[in-house]
Design a protein around this motif. Structure first.
Motif, PDB file in Angstrom:
ATOM      1  N   TYR A   1      22.697  51.890  28.861  1.00 51.05           N
ATOM      2  CA  TYR A   1      23.489  51.755  30.275  1.00 51.05           C
ATOM      3  C   TYR A   1      23.520  49.896  30.725  1.00 51.05           C
ATOM      4  N   GLU A   2      22.238  50.140  31.390  1.00 48.41           N
ATOM      5  CA  GLU A   2      22.282  48.509  32.003  1.00 48.41           C
ATOM      6  C   GLU A   2      21.970  47.289  30.973  1.00 48.41           C
ATOM      7  N   PHE A   3      21.704  47.181  30.086  1.00 49.54           N
ATOM      8  CA  PHE A   3      22.393  46.925  28.845  1.00 49.54           C
ATOM      9  C   PHE A   3      24.157  46.626  29.141  1.00 49.54           C
ATOM     10  N   LEU A   4      24.999  47.675  28.913  1.00 48.50           N
ATOM     11  CA  LEU A   4      25.884  47.486  28.678  1.00 48.50           C
ATOM     12  C   LEU A   4      26.689  46.645  29.775  1.00 48.50           C
ATOM     13  N   ALA A   5      25.966  47.429  30.680  1.00 48.18           N
ATOM     14  CA  ALA A   5      26.802  46.813  31.532  1.00 48.18           C
ATOM     15  C   ALA A   5      26.842  45.634  31.985  1.00 48.18           C
ATOM     16  N   SER A   6      25.482  44.555  31.897  1.00 43.46           N
ATOM     17  CA  SER A   6      24.892  43.221  31.320  1.00 43.46           C
ATOM     18  C   SER A   6      26.081  42.665  30.610  1.00 43.46           C
ATOM     19  N   GLU A   7      26.548  43.667  29.921  1.00 40.58           N
ATOM     20  CA  GLU A   7      26.953  42.720  28.977  1.00 40.58           C
ATOM     21  C   GLU A   7      28.925  43.206  29.147  1.00 40.58           C
ATOM     22  N   CYS A   8      29.551  43.912  29.999  1.00 43.72           N
ATOM     23  CA  CYS A   8      30.381  43.846  30.362  1.00 43.72           C
ATOM     24  C   CYS A   8      30.806  42.224  30.972  1.00 43.72           C
ATOM     25  N   GLU A   9      29.520  42.773  31.744  1.00 42.48           N
ATOM     26  CA  GLU A   9      29.808  41.195  33.259  1.00 42.48           C
ATOM     27  C   GLU A   9      30.420  39.884  32.649  1.00 42.48           C
ATOM     28  N   LYS A  10      28.977  39.397  31.280  1.00 42.99           N
ATOM     29  CA  LYS A  10      29.199  38.664  30.823  1.00 42.99           C
ATOM     30  C   LYS A  10      30.401  38.313  29.789  1.00 42.99           C
ATOM     31  N   GLN A  11      31.303  39.310  29.788  1.00 45.61           N
ATOM     32  CA  GLN A  11      32.347  39.629  29.165  1.00 45.61           C
ATOM     33  C   GLN A  11      33.985  39.365  29.527  1.00 45.61           C
ATOM     34  N   GLY A  12      33.311  38.977  31.104  1.00 44.56           N
ATOM     35  CA  GLY A  12      34.609  38.564  32.326  1.00 44.56           C
ATOM     36  C   GLY A  12      34.792  40.109  32.946  1.00 44.56           C
ATOM     37  N   PHE A  13      34.109  41.044  33.322  1.00 40.90           N
ATOM     38  CA  PHE A  13      34.597  42.090  34.052  1.00 40.90           C
ATOM     39  C   PHE A  13      33.832  42.151  35.293  1.00 40.90           C
ATOM     40  N   THR A  14      34.177  42.840  36.353  1.00 38.38           N
ATOM     41  CA  THR A  14      33.981  43.342  37.346  1.00 38.38           C
ATOM     42  C   THR A  14      32.994  44.645  36.929  1.00 38.38           C
ATOM     43  N   VAL A  15      31.877  44.611  37.408  1.00 38.22           N
ATOM     44  CA  VAL A  15      31.189  46.185  37.212  1.00 38.22           C
ATOM     45  C   VAL A  15      30.959  46.464  38.463  1.00 38.22           C
ATOM     46  N   ASP A  16      30.904  47.655  39.039  1.00 31.39           N
ATOM     47  CA  ASP A  16      30.275  48.701  39.431  1.00 31.39           C
ATOM     48  C   ASP A  16      29.483  49.558  38.885  1.00 31.39           C
ATOM     49  N   ARG A  17      28.568  49.606  39.238  1.00 26.86           N
ATOM     50  CA  ARG A  17      27.172  50.445  38.992  1.00 26.86           C
ATOM     51  C   ARG A  17      27.358  51.380  39.701  1.00 26.86           C
ATOM     52  N   ASN A  18      26.171  52.601  39.179  1.00 19.59           N
ATOM     53  CA  ASN A  18      25.807  53.957  39.706  1.00 19.59           C
ATOM     54  C   ASN A  18      27.380  54.704  40.326  1.00 19.59           C
ATOM     55  N   VAL A  19      28.160  54.726  39.809  1.00 20.76           N
ATOM     56  CA  VAL A  19      29.447  55.144  40.084  1.00 20.76           C
ATOM     57  C   VAL A  19      29.128  57.369  40.501  1.00 20.76           C
ATOM     58  N   ALA A  20      29.655  57.724  41.477  1.00 21.40           N
ATOM     59  CA  ALA A  20      30.062  59.169  41.532  1.00 21.40           C
ATOM     60  C   ALA A  20      28.747  59.426  41.858  1.00 21.40           C
ATOM     61  N   ASN A  21      27.608  58.355  41.965  1.00 23.79           N
ATOM     62  CA  ASN A  21      26.226  59.231  42.776  1.00 23.79           C
ATOM     63  C   ASN A  21      25.780  59.337  41.003  1.00 23.79           C
ATOM     64  N   ILE A  22      26.066  59.176  40.252  1.00 19.63           N
ATOM     65  CA  ILE A  22      25.194  58.943  38.862  1.00 19.63           C
ATOM     66  C   ILE A  22      24.450  57.496  38.281  1.00 19.63           C
ATOM     67  N   LYS A  23      23.041  57.810  38.222  1.00 16.82           N
ATOM     68  CA  LYS A  23      22.817  56.321  38.412  1.00 16.82           C
ATOM     69  C   LYS A  23      22.475  55.869  37.253  1.00 16.82           C
ATOM     70  N   THR A  24      23.333  56.296  35.829  1.00 13.67           N
ATOM     71  CA  THR A  24      24.066  55.579  34.662  1.00 13.67           C
ATOM     72  C   THR A  24      25.063  55.886  34.248  1.00 13.67           C
ATOM     73  N   ALA A  25      25.772  55.542  35.238  1.00 15.87           N
ATOM     74  CA  ALA A  25      27.353  55.177  35.329  1.00 15.87           C
ATOM     75  C   ALA A  25      27.561  54.063  36.049  1.00 15.87           C
ATOM     76  N   PHE A  26      28.841  53.631  35.306  1.00 16.27           N
ATOM     77  CA  PHE A  26      29.664  52.692  35.662  1.00 16.27           C
ATOM     78  C   PHE A  26      31.001  52.373  34.814  1.00 16.27           C
ATOM     79  N   THR A  27      31.508  51.609  35.978  1.00 20.55           N
ATOM     80  CA  THR A  27      32.899  50.763  35.473  1.00 20.55           C
ATOM     81  C   THR A  27      32.897  49.597  35.248  1.00 20.55           C
ATOM     82  N   ALA A  28      33.856  49.317  34.453  1.00 28.62           N
ATOM     83  CA  ALA A  28      33.762  47.539  34.010  1.00 28.62           C
ATOM     84  C   ALA A  28      35.357  47.114  34.376  1.00 28.62           C
ATOM     85  N   THR A  29      36.282  46.540  35.145  1.00 27.21           N
ATOM     86  CA  THR A  29      37.826  46.099  35.579  1.00 27.21           C
ATOM     87  C   THR A  29      37.738  44.830  35.412  1.00 27.21           C
ATOM     88  N   TYR A  30      38.967  44.600  34.625  1.00 29.69           N
ATOM     89  CA  TYR A  30      39.866  43.300  34.210  1.00 29.69           C
ATOM     90  C   TYR A  30      41.148  43.433  35.101  1.00 29.69           C
TER      91      TYR A  30
END
Length: 476
Positions: free
Chosen positions: A37-66
């Motif tokens: 989760y942390e690796f993939l979310a961080s890679e999204c940020e490196k690619q220029g996405f805005t990342v929201d972590r812990n979505v839906a109150n789930i510690k390993t869920a995230f959304t990446a938006t551009y």
């Protein structure tokens, strides 16, 4: 436009291979995918996405938006592994890396990376061409036995998305045009009274007896439910390892499936009565704990047609001699039944045909004809609940040898093969091109949405997971 996608994925294939390798090498089960989760979310940020972590109150869920504005196109990525399927990659014999360890026996390292690659390709195209629109990558945990996306749907994570795309690794290249089975997963916890099993057995009340009686009752029920129903169970607590102690506590986990949620619920009500009867017979108490659920998948036919067109455009590169050799050696590890019935699992992924194109082969080098199937996949997916709130389509790309069953060590063994990564990028290219079609063709997007709205006007959606139920880890 199409060449842009092809060139982007070709130029970045080594990067996406590395992403897949990281997830493969850090296999984590449902809702505990902390490293992936942390690796993939961080890679999204490196690619220029805005990342929201812990979505839906789930510690390993995230959304990446551009991007911004309409349309909003989403890509669904999974990254959870399975317990007990640890396996050394690229080997043709059973060689677990860790005894009873986790492994990617369903190919989610490929699934999550392929969806991520598609999102990155579209993001780059929108960026370089200064086009409006929003691309979202959804980091979806807990598909295996957790229905992570269903929890995310319940919390509104997919609201305002115009279309969603996903894929799954398999031995086939096809559009996943079948519906799926809805399900409930429920714990039945029995509490009795312990006692010395020899000296004072009359004082004991066995919770394990209650579970055995319940399981017998459910097995008799099998004759009296619809043909497409499935009832599975696992005894998760036998009450201990001492036979001379009457087991005071025991637990069984049931997974109930049927083509529709209302059919699952009907079976569930009957199973509850059997559990209550077992408790009555053994003078124990039963507590029923709802764990998770998911709905049946609703295909969007117009979106599938666009996806099929793009899968054909991407095409299938012929396998190399070394890839064929590896697949042939794996084929020899399958049982006779697996070899004879290799088409059955492929049909569940949307393959239509008699298998004649595979004669003498061990890998698929073709794309199945697309049909608007009315059949039901004898399995479940939490993508289904997304399809009830967002127009959704899925494809499968060949990443494994013909005859490879999901949730096996052989599937894990192929998770980092060159053939698997080619299939992953084939899926990424097909989804990315489909996404771009929706950005650039208002007519296509409107047809997709009209079909979806027509269905929803006649079919209400209620999340099958009660509001007070929260995601559970595998060992909770």
């Amino acid at each position: 436009m199409n060449k842009f996608i092809e060139n982007y994925l070709k130029e970045n294939k080594d990067y996406f291979k590395q992403v897949s390798e990281f997830i493969y090498n850090h296999p984590e089960t449902r809702f505990e995918e902390y490293k992936s989760y942390e690796f993939l979310a961080s890679e999204c940020e490196k690619q220029g996405f805005t990342v929201d972590r812990n979505v839906a109150n789930i510690k390993t869920a995230f959304t990446a938006t551009y991007g911004s504005g309409k349309p909003v196109i989403g890509f669904l990525g999974e990254f959870d592994a399975l317990s007990g399927l640890s396996q050394k990659p690229n080997e043709t014999s059973y060689q677990p890396l860790e005894k009873n360890g986790n492994g990617h026996g369903c190919g989610h390292n490929l699934l999550g990376t392929g969806a991520f690659a598609a999102a990155c390709a579209i993001k780059k195209y929108l960026e370089e061409n200064n086009l409006p629109g929003t691309v979202k990558f959804f980091g979806c945990p807990g598909e295996e036995g957790g229905s992570g996306k269903t929890f995310m749907v319940r919390e509104g994570v997919f609201d305002n998305v115009d279309a969603a795309l996903s894929w799954h690794p398999s031995p086939a290249n096809a559009i996943m045009s079948l519906s799926s089975l809805a399900n409930y997963q429920v714990y039945f916890q029995f509490k009795g009274t312990s006692s010395h099993a020899a000296n004072t057995p009359h004082l004991g009340r066995s919770a394990l007896d209650a579970i055995e009686l319940m399981n017998v009752g459910v097995n008799y029920l099998r004759e009296h439910v619809i043909d497409d129903a499935r009832m599975h169970y696992a005894v998760t607590n036998t009450g201990g390892i001492s036979p001379n102690v009457v087991q005071a506590n025991a637990e069984v986990l049931y997974l109930l499936r049927a083509p529709r949620v209302d059919q699952v619920d009907d079976i569930f009500q009957r199973v509850k009565k059997i559990a209550e009867g077992a408790a009555l017979m053994t003078e124990t108490e039963v507590t029923i704990k709802f764990d998770k659920a998911c709905s049946n998948y609703i295909p969007n036919r117009h979106l599938e047609k666009i996806l099929y067109k793009n899968l054909q455009e991407v095409g299938v590169e012929p396998p190399s001699e070394s890839q064929i050799k590896f697949a042939k050696e794996l084929w020899s590890t399958f049982t006779e039944g697996e070899q004879k019935g290799y088409l059955d699992s492929m049909k569940g992924f949307g393959y239509f045909g008699d298998g004649s194109e595979f004669q003498g082969k061990y890998l698929s080098d073709s794309i199945s004809t697309y049909y608007e199937s009315q059949e039901t996949l004898k399995g479940s997916t939490d993508v289904a609940d997304v399809s009830w709130v967002v127009p959704t389509a899925q494809l499968t790309a060949s990443t494994s040898a013909l005859g490879t069953a999901l949730h096996t060590w052989q599937m894990t063994a192929q998770g980092l093969s060159s053939y698997a990564h080619k299939g992953m990028l084939r899926a990424a290219g097909s989804m990315a091109k489909t996404g771009l079609d929706l950005y650039t063709s208002e007519e296509d997007l409107n047809k997709v949405k009209e079909e979806f709205n027509k269905f929803r006007q006649k079919n209400n959606y209620t999340c099958p997971i009660p509001n007070d139920v929260t995601p559970s880890k595998l060992n909770d």
